[in-house]
Enzyme design. Sequence first.
Site, PDB file in Angstrom:
ATOM      1  N   SER A 129      43.092  50.611  36.429  1.00 52.33           N
ATOM      2  CA  SER A 129      42.327  49.604  35.694  1.00 52.33           C
ATOM      3  C   SER A 129      41.008  50.179  35.205  1.00 52.33           C
ATOM      4  CB  SER A 129      42.046  48.398  36.612  1.00 52.33           C
ATOM      5  OG  SER A 129      41.115  47.514  36.021  1.00 52.33           O
ATOM      6  N   TYR A 154      38.786  44.411  43.783  1.00 52.22           N
ATOM      7  CA  TYR A 154      39.919  44.759  42.927  1.00 52.22           C
ATOM      8  C   TYR A 154      39.752  46.182  42.402  1.00 52.22           C
ATOM      9  CZ  TYR A 154      42.816  44.967  38.738  1.00 52.22           C
ATOM     10  OH  TYR A 154      43.714  45.358  37.781  1.00 52.22           O
TER      11      TYR A 154
END
Length: 332
Positions: A129, A154
């Site tokens: 990501s 995350y």
Amino acid sequence: MRVLVTGAAGFIGAAVAERLCARGDEVLGIDSLNDYYQVSLKDDRVARVEAAAGARFAFKKVDFSRWEELSAALDGEEFDRIVHLGAQAGVRYSIENPRAYVEANLMGHLNLLEVARHRGTAHMVYASSSSVYGGNDKLPFAVEDRAEHPVSLYAATKKSDELMSETYAHLYRVPLTGLRFFTVYGPWGRPDMALWLFTDAILSGRPIKVFNHGDMWRDFTFIDDIVSGVVACLDSPPADDGAQKAGGSMKPHALYNIGNHRSEELTRVIELIEQACGTKAEVELLPMQAGDVEKTYADIDAIQRDIGYQPTTAIEQGIPRFVEWYREYHGV
């Protein structure tokens, strides 16, 4: 070839599975179908792939963070390569439910690495990501930049996935490619993403929540472009030749940004949604949310050079296509 696709009921996973089947490959898709957002949308994505792909697509409900469950589901199944897209997504949700991220993104990733290792898988492409860049103020973000200061759990789990992958490429010579996705949008997207939230609110006559008082920039990447990049990477495993790969590894492990190479101001995105919806938005300006960043912008030189990736969809074309799909899907 036959490809194992994790997160096959997800936004990107379903689209990748459909593209692979359309070109003649077979896909075994797995997904836990958790209730992070409405399961009916995930079911509808799977049904869409099944209708398009027929016998080339098989699906199993599997929680890949549980080793025994994953092993049982894959027993007797053959596949050549893996596209590991399944994960617990979302920056903001990680603040409220940290354990969900450790289970899915750490244990789950480790489990898929173990599958790839023991099966002698020819190549595993996995989802990282752009969040790994944290509060990096150097733009655009390049894979050579240091990414050691995540601002959300995350992001920390995705960086950890990259580090685990480097270890497996070193110890077991497993060919691995990590893709740092930037903001992906388009038909069949996720309900927790800005485009869906804004479109839903505008069409329902509710105010939209805009953080950092509107001073937000994102590299919005259309789903079709993302899928083309994922499939191209799957076909190009990094060589175990001792040469330095994108991201700096000397092992068979490459890291790429996969984005649109354009950072769009959120206010412009809202304008395009308004135009597509045919109505003005009522805007509620709010401070920056914890774990969020002000700007993202992908340097895609490495993936262009090595893979030939070239996004072609500007937000002026992509956003109306999303709104059109949203209206049709919801009967609005």
